[in-house]
Design an enzyme around this catalytic site. Structure first.
Site, PDB file in Angstrom:
ATOM      1  N   LEU A 179       0.971  -1.026   0.090  1.00 46.51           N
ATOM      2  CA  LEU A 179      -0.026   0.012  -0.235  1.00 46.51           C
ATOM      3  C   LEU A 179       0.822   1.344   0.017  1.00 46.51           C
ATOM      4  O   LEU A 179       2.012   1.211   0.415  1.00 46.51           O
ATOM      5  CB  LEU A 179      -0.969   0.154   1.221  1.00 46.51           C
ATOM      6  CG  LEU A 179      -1.897  -1.300   1.297  1.00 46.51           C
ATOM      7  CD1 LEU A 179      -2.598  -0.992   2.957  1.00 46.51           C
ATOM      8  CD2 LEU A 179      -2.919  -1.422   0.300  1.00 46.51           C
ATOM      9  N   ASP A 180       0.598   2.337  -0.436  1.00 49.98           N
ATOM     10  CA  ASP A 180       1.182   3.565  -0.582  1.00 49.98           C
ATOM     11  C   ASP A 180       1.464   4.064   0.999  1.00 49.98           C
ATOM     12  O   ASP A 180       0.517   3.664   1.709  1.00 49.98           O
ATOM     13  CB  ASP A 180       0.340   4.569  -1.459  1.00 49.98           C
ATOM     14  CG  ASP A 180       0.323   4.404  -2.939  1.00 49.98           C
ATOM     15  OD1 ASP A 180       1.196   3.490  -3.264  1.00 49.98           O
ATOM     16  OD2 ASP A 180      -0.649   4.836  -3.528  1.00 49.98           O
ATOM     17  N   ARG A 181       2.419   4.614   0.949  1.00 52.84           N
ATOM     18  CA  ARG A 181       2.841   5.198   2.373  1.00 52.84           C
ATOM     19  C   ARG A 181       1.557   5.783   2.986  1.00 52.84           C
ATOM     20  O   ARG A 181       1.340   5.487   4.437  1.00 52.84           O
ATOM     21  CB  ARG A 181       4.210   6.143   2.341  1.00 52.84           C
ATOM     22  CG  ARG A 181       4.656   6.640   3.634  1.00 52.84           C
ATOM     23  CD  ARG A 181       5.650   7.461   3.544  1.00 52.84           C
ATOM     24  NE  ARG A 181       5.541   8.656   2.845  1.00 52.84           N
ATOM     25  CZ  ARG A 181       5.096   9.790   3.291  1.00 52.84           C
ATOM     26  NH1 ARG A 181       4.760   9.922   4.673  1.00 52.84           N
ATOM     27  NH2 ARG A 181       4.853  10.895   2.765  1.00 52.84           N
TER      28      ARG A 181
END
Length: 596
Positions: free
Chosen positions: A240-242
């Site tokens: 998942l994106d940060r």
């Protein structure tokens, strides 16, 4: 007739050719066919002389490539951060000891440390100067700092210092050693929503990357789970994106990793996300199947562009509060930033998306794929809007203070060592006399089972200790700090019960407040305990005179800087499924009170 010119490892090439030519020395046709590989060199043995082969430039290049291939294999064994055991890929337990966290203003922080980045020459780097690579492919550091690092030898190529105009070639191995300062992340504890012998599933908090990347290493899910929760060698099935929160599955075994990867890549997993977008999203279901392409390696930014990678996302509105809409997202493919870019294309970017809702895209924010500037101009402007220079305010007052203290301690230590050396010389000449005097004294405790240290240890006292419940069978390893009390008999009494069940659930999901003790309540099958997190210890902050980050007074990010309104709500496979509750910002009655 087939003749092998090169052995497997590129060795004994000349001798192989020489034997072949001796066998076929009468065949002029054969020798002529070898002219593009060898440059004949005449010997002085008369009529029956043979031509001793000398490798041509083409053959030398091939041989060099073979040697380079072997060198790469050896260098990969030295790759930092990964274990060499194929059965246990990922981050080794020994690496977690180097990570030391402290908590401040609701944030998880890491003390500065030394680290060496390493990489082989990428295809896009071939022919570029070292300085160009650092300034154009990486961000967050000023050009002057890269120049200083190269000229001082902290940047090396194939283990040797180079100049700033050195042009990198294929197979070159680059290393950059620096005093590393990681960005702070949310201090919220990790919520573990499922745990068995094959996988661990968490509700990932926003702001923490899944694995080490960019300016994050210890402040990553992989390291936090390994150090604080006792899960080494976890495998990321997806990432998942940060700034994205939600369901994150990590596998513990190679078999489970392959199974889950096959399901995801085979599109047998139903993924459901929720997000909050700008404006009133249409009531009817919308499908976006625009292709995506990368436009910036430096900040990993995508855009709708043809030709690109096929992508498909289905959107459905869940609620509208008069200003923004909560949208259900079903991605059928898993491209980088797919949901975010498709929403931008439709004209409904995520409310607080720092990339795709940026004013750099113009007044329409890139709706319909229409950019008012070139890709390069947009990426440059976005970098300026999020420049690291905006995150520090003046000089760090701790820098000069700690440098002075460290230098004074070094001087004191040197004086002490010199004095100790002199005293040792005196003691060595008088040791026999002292022994005789002590043995003749009455009432002494010579030979007693007690000494000063042991007598002191009989006094009740508190201390901090770490219990390492290592993995046994299906039990999950867990490391936590607890308080111990020693009684008068010297035995240890635990002030809180040890955790020995399988499932760990962090029940305190709030960020750590500044006005109370930094702690996390952890529950296992009805038992609850408190883990005390350390606050900042000035003596552990060791500055470096050549590090510009040490000299800067960095500004802590606020709550709105640590979250993006995009959440992985559920992942469902053929015979499994994991989900979380809706985040607060996704509820129908939620009101955005952050300042724009």
């Amino acid at each position: 007739m087939h003749i092998h010119l090169f052995s497997t490892h590129g060795r004994h090439t000349s001798s192989v050719l020489l034997n072949c030519l001796k066998t076929l020395r009468q065949s002029e046709t054969f020798i002529s066919t070898m002219s593009d590989l060898t440059a004949p060199k005449q010997t002085i043995d008369g009529e029956d002389a043979i031509q001793e082969p000398v490798l041509s430039k083409r053959a030398q290049r091939k041989q060099k490539r073979l040697f380079a291939k072997e060198r790469r294999k050896e260098m990969k064994k030295l790759t930092k951060g990964l274990t060499n055991n194929k059965q246990n890929p990922g981050f080794d337990k020994s690496l977690f000891d180097a990570a030391e966290y402290y908590f401040e203003n609701g944030l998880r922080k890491v003390y500065p440390y030394y680290f060496t980045f390493s990489s082989y020459c990428k295809q896009r780097w071939n022919g570029k100067t070292v300085l160009d690579i650092f300034t154009k492919d990486f961000h967050g550091t000023e050009t002057e700092e890269y120049i200083d690092a190269i000229e001082s030898g902290r940047v090396t190529v194939n283990g040797k210092p180079v100049s700033i105009d050195y042009k990198v070639k294929n197979h070159d191995f680059l290393e950059h050693t620096l005093h590393r300062h990681e960005n702070p992340v949310s201090g919220s504890p990790l919520k573990i929503i499922h745990d068995d012998k094959d996988v661990v599933v968490i509700n990932k908090p926003p702001s923490i990357p899944c694995h080490p990347c960019g300016r994050y290493r210890f402040n990553s899910i992989a390291f936090i789970l390994g150090k604080e929760y006792g899960y080494p060698n976890l495998r990321n099935i997806y990432r998942l994106d940060r700034l994205t929160s939600g369901v994150l599955i990590l596998a513990k075994t190679p078999e489970k990793t392959r199974q889950l990867e096959d399901e995801i890549f085979g599109k047998h997993v139903q993924k459901e996300y929720v997000c909050r977008v700008v404006g009133e999203f249409p009531k009817e279901e919308l499908t976006c199947d625009q292709p995506l392409d990368l436009i910036s390696h430096k900040i990993s930014m995508m855009r709708v562009k043809s030709p690109g990678k096929p992508s498909k996302t289905v959107f459905q509105r869940l609620s509208y509060n008069g200003k923004s809409s909560v949208v259900r997202c079903l991605p059928y493919t898993g491209r980088t930033h797919q949901i975010r870019v498709h929403l931008q294309f439709l004209g409904y970017p995520i409310v607080n998306d720092p990339l795709y809702n940026s004013p750099a895209f113009g007044p329409n924010r890139g709706k319909g794929g229409e950019f008012w500037k070139s890709d390069t101009e947009i990426t440059d402007e976005i970098q300026n809007l999020h420049s690291v220079g905006l995150w520090y305010d003046g000089e760090n007052p701790l820098y000069h203070k700690r440098l002075k203290e460290i230098k004074e301690n070094q001087v004191t230590q040197e004086i002490k060592e010199n004095i100790d050396g002199t005293i040792c010389d005196v003691k060595s000449t008088d040791s026999e006399t002292k022994t005789e005097i002590e043995s003749s004294q009455s009432g002494t405790k010579k030979g007693s089972i007690y000494n000063d240290t042991e007598i002191d240890s009989l006094e009740p006292k508190e201390k901090k200790a770490k219990f390492d419940h290592t993995e046994t069978g299906d039990k999950i390893g867990y490391i936590a700090e607890v308080t111990l009390t020693e009684n008068s008999s010297g035995s240890e009494v635990k002030s809180e019960s040890c955790l020995d069940e399988d499932k760990i659930i962090c029940c305190n999901s709030e960020s750590l407040d500044n006005d109370r003790e930094d702690s996390c309540s952890v529950t296992k099958v009805g038992m609850e305990r408190k883990i005390v997190y350390p606050t900042f210890d000035e003596t552990k902050w060791i500055p470096n005179e050549h590090c510009s980050s040490c000299k800067r007074n960095y500004i802590d990010p606020g709550p709105k800087d640590l979250v993006m309104y995009l959440h992985a709500l559920s992942y469902k496979g053929s015979d499994w499924g994991f989900c979380t509750e809706l985040p607060e910002w996704a509820k129908e009655d939620w009101v955005d009170d952050t300042s724009q």
